[in-house]
Design a protein around this motif. Sequence first.
Motif, PDB file in Angstrom:
ATOM      1  N   ARG A 209       1.033  -1.231   0.008  1.00  0.00           N
ATOM      2  CA  ARG A 209       0.088  -0.011  -0.093  1.00  0.00           C
ATOM      3  C   ARG A 209       0.884   1.285   0.063  1.00  0.00           C
ATOM      4  N   ASP A 211       0.318   5.227   0.657  1.00  0.00           N
ATOM      5  CA  ASP A 211      -0.198   6.387   1.118  1.00  0.00           C
ATOM      6  C   ASP A 211       0.133   7.591   0.484  1.00  0.00           C
ATOM      7  N   SER A 896      -0.002  -2.660  12.970  1.00  0.00           N
ATOM      8  CA  SER A 896      -0.328  -2.440  11.450  1.00  0.00           C
ATOM      9  C   SER A 896       0.575  -1.500  10.888  1.00  0.00           C
ATOM     10  N   ARG A 898       0.404   1.330   9.203  1.00  0.00           N
ATOM     11  CA  ARG A 898       0.273   2.673   9.568  1.00  0.00           C
ATOM     12  C   ARG A 898       0.530   3.015  11.158  1.00  0.00           C
ATOM     13  N   GLU A 899       0.380   2.164  11.945  1.00  0.00           N
ATOM     14  CA  GLU A 899       0.807   2.070  13.696  1.00  0.00           C
ATOM     15  C   GLU A 899       2.386   2.148  13.497  1.00  0.00           C
ATOM     16  N   GLU A 901       4.385   3.284  11.283  1.00  0.00           N
ATOM     17  CA  GLU A 901       4.855   4.720  10.816  1.00  0.00           C
ATOM     18  C   GLU A 901       4.667   5.499  11.824  1.00  0.00           C
ATOM     19  N   VAL A 902       3.569   5.736  13.003  1.00  0.00           N
ATOM     20  CA  VAL A 902       3.340   6.581  13.769  1.00  0.00           C
ATOM     21  C   VAL A 902       4.512   6.173  14.935  1.00  0.00           C
ATOM     22  N   LEU A 919       2.420  12.488   8.173  1.00  0.00           N
ATOM     23  CA  LEU A 919       1.467  11.608   7.440  1.00  0.00           C
ATOM     24  C   LEU A 919       0.275  11.725   6.906  1.00  0.00           C
ATOM     25  N   LEU A 921      -2.527  13.020   8.465  1.00  0.00           N
ATOM     26  CA  LEU A 921      -3.634  12.621   9.229  1.00  0.00           C
ATOM     27  C   LEU A 921      -4.159  13.444  10.067  1.00  0.00           C
ATOM     28  N   THR A 925      -6.824  11.288  14.605  1.00  0.00           N
ATOM     29  CA  THR A 925      -6.316   9.882  13.988  1.00  0.00           C
ATOM     30  C   THR A 925      -5.222   9.461  14.574  1.00  0.00           C
ATOM     31  N   HIS A 929      -4.346   5.790  16.755  1.00  0.00           N
ATOM     32  CA  HIS A 929      -3.411   5.116  16.505  1.00  0.00           C
ATOM     33  C   HIS A 929      -2.430   4.879  17.703  1.00  0.00           C
TER      34      HIS A 929
END
Length: 954
Positions: A209, A211, A896, A898-899, A901-902, A919, A921, A925, A929
């Motif tokens: 994926r 983003d 995940s 995305r998590e 990345e955070v 990111l 967001l 959000t 996360h």
Amino acid sequence: MAITAHQPSGQLVGRGRELAQFDQTLDRVASGTPWAVELVGEPGIGKSRLLAELRARARERGFVVLDGRAAEFEHDIPFGVFLDALNDYAGSIPSVVLRGLDGEVLDELGSIFPSLSAFAPARPASRDEAERYRLHYAMRAFLERLAKRQPLLLTIDDVHWADPASLEVMAHLLRRFSGPLLLAFAMRQVPVGLTGALEALARDGFGSRMDIGPLSPEEAHALLDPALDARTREALLVESGGNPFYLEQLARAGDRGWVAPAGVRHAVDHELGRLAPAARSMLEAGAVVGDSFDPALVAAVAQRDEADLLAALDVLVAADLIRPTAVPRTFRFRHPIVRRAVYDGMPAGSRVAAHARAASTLAQGNASTAELAHHVALSAAPGNESAISLLIDAARTAAPRAPLTAGHWLLAAVRLLPGDASERRAQLLSEAAGLLTSGGGFGEALEALEQALALVPRDAAQTRADMLAKRAEARRRGGRPFVSRAELQRALMTLPDSEGQTAQALRLELAMNRYWHGDFARVRELAAMALAAARGQDDQLLVCLAASLSSLADAADRRMDDALAGFREAHAAFTALADERVAERIYIGHYLGEAALRLERADDARAHIERCFEVARLTGQEPTSGSWWGVVIQALLLRGELREATRLGSDAVEMAPLADDDWRMIWLLGIQSMSAFWAGRHESAFASASKAMVGANRTHPETFLPLLARLHMGAALSAAGDPTAAITELGPLDDEPSRWVLDLHSAYGWDLLIRARLAAGEIDAAGDTATRARSRADRALVPQHAAIVASAGSTVMLARGDVPEAAAAAEYAVKLARGAGNPLTSGRCHIAYGVGLAAAGEVDRATGELSRAEEMLWTCGATREADAAARELRRLGQRVTRRPRREDDGTLSELSPREREVANEIAAGKTNREIAATLFLSEKTVESHLARIYSKLDVHSRAALTAIVARRRG
């Protein structure tokens, strides 16, 4: 001053990371491995431009390149995306290639693609549900045939607007395709129908994926005229937010366009305002026809001759409002936003007239009913009988493959009926409601049924009963299952035929209602009547549902021989069902899965629920499947697969599109709490149990959901070291008629209550509880349940000083657990046996049992129980190496993408606001996360999280 973009329109700026990933992916696919890429981002962020670059690079490598795009206004045209992507190319393929396909495959393809219609035999269109699945396989066979010749790239843009039938085919390809195919999807957000398939591919290592975020200031500056002053450039960058399309539009519009984000729409309007009336008329006709269009059809809709058409096309292409495609005589809007602005800007009457002309022109060209229905639905006048017939025919043709679209077309037909057609209106509304429910449109289904019921006379008992059964199903599947009981009972009492299909549908709806209220005697009675009728009618779908409900009721009352017989009948019926029958009552997997779990048949539960997941994805019913993950989690716990159960427990609650007070979410939160409890995540267990309790007591107090919430809250309090509070929650369950709740999950509640009473010093009360638990376990016929009760009973005997009896009971528990294949259950029983042996003075044997338990429990992820075994070993003087905690092992695998990345941004020292900007967001959000990250890793500070990330990098 006019402001202009410096680079040519469509110039790709930046995106180095994405392009590098494209190259790697193309190389991988060229070697024979299928792959999927999803590009996700806001409108105008550059997804389409990236797809174009991917196509160019694929062509350079010798790929066959096909591309399609979904259109916002064509959501009701089944397979519209694949028609756009494949029809013209399919028509150019040598017949020798096509004839290498199976005849049934060509038949199916010919029924969809006009360019292959010559291969379809002259036969009436199939109306059975299986047709829907045959086309999926045909589409896959066709693409696999192409990929055998050379690698294949299929790009689909604006997937978020794709019609449900196209989404089903995409999901099928994602799960089943083999060979060198690269599927690339661009979308604003992932449609629900693709979520599961894309996530499964990513987990299995066959998908990625991207983003797509905004351009950096340096990249954005490259799009602007360098002659612009610094202040103007900065204003443009701020207003555009780094969005390439917005930046381009703001630059073209000049000072008048600087009111972003609404200014972007004004910028498009400004472009349109420059057009001469003839060109504007042609563009509006194109907006009615489609995102991509044939000029001949556009000319007919615009009522212009060919000379006007060609002149207008030149003007529109020069203005970069439309662009030629790779297919001769086909054009496409530069961007869907442009088409949207053009279409919305048309006077309402002009739109209606244009759709009418489009329908008339297509009808003269022998277009499919699906193409005609789209325009007829938007233009036909009330009372137009031919339009009504066409919409009904189109709906019934599309129903097996695209039930939601079919339902909408039936509603369009209803709107055209004359005012005196009450009976016909009611029949079509009821038919539409059934299709809408099948496709997940529960709100629309309920509205249609309300209208239908208002038209049916009170004395038409059979018709009203059928509609009430449909309404009860729509309510239940839409999250409102507990409001239909009274009307279902009245309908059943007044039904003239008490043995027909409508009567059985009413009884089964009532049985499911009574099940969630814990009224198992009534469930058994209703299910028995429905089961007898279903057997007589040889309806294996109703046999499966009725037998599953009967098995659940019998298990709750400890009638385990009957429960097993009911499950076996349900299992056999389900196995014999074709997928199209399963789709009629897709929720059947939940009840059959739960029945399997009560009998500790974890593998059967998983197999049945996973089949229903598959059918739900294929039939557009996935939005209602989120809570079914609870069945999978319970099955994992029965197998001792705690790490996977815990990960899925966190993800399932996040994935399920349900409100916190939805009955399915409350049930799922309880399952999540249990998985967190066994994994030693006490705070997470408590948080989920608390949410479940609040929701259950506030919105569903009359059901058994509050009892389940008490069970999970008792576990969380026990783990937190508060046995008195745990007894407060669990104690009331040790009374009829709620003792069945303590039986759940292999005597989970009995074990908790016995140990809580012992911890609180209530030895006699613990003994009484153990006696009742043993009495019920003797009738259970399931080994893990019996093993846990025997193990818990041994702790009571030990507390009373009955050491030999305690050791013997624990040894018996170990033997019972041995064949179950669950290290969690076996490990707990080995602890009890080891403690009993130690009390008897057999230290060496005790050490062996406890060491075995500690290793077994740690390996499966039961850290709390493993720590208990380690403590007992230390009491025996054994040195036990401290196992690394979750903070120490440095793994981020449970997060995940995305998590992760955070987490990485947190470790870099960024604030939530900075992370949101990086990111792309919202801060809210990011906070959500971060809360999930803390829960999954069982940490409570940014510093602890940073330490984990740092160790992982090290």
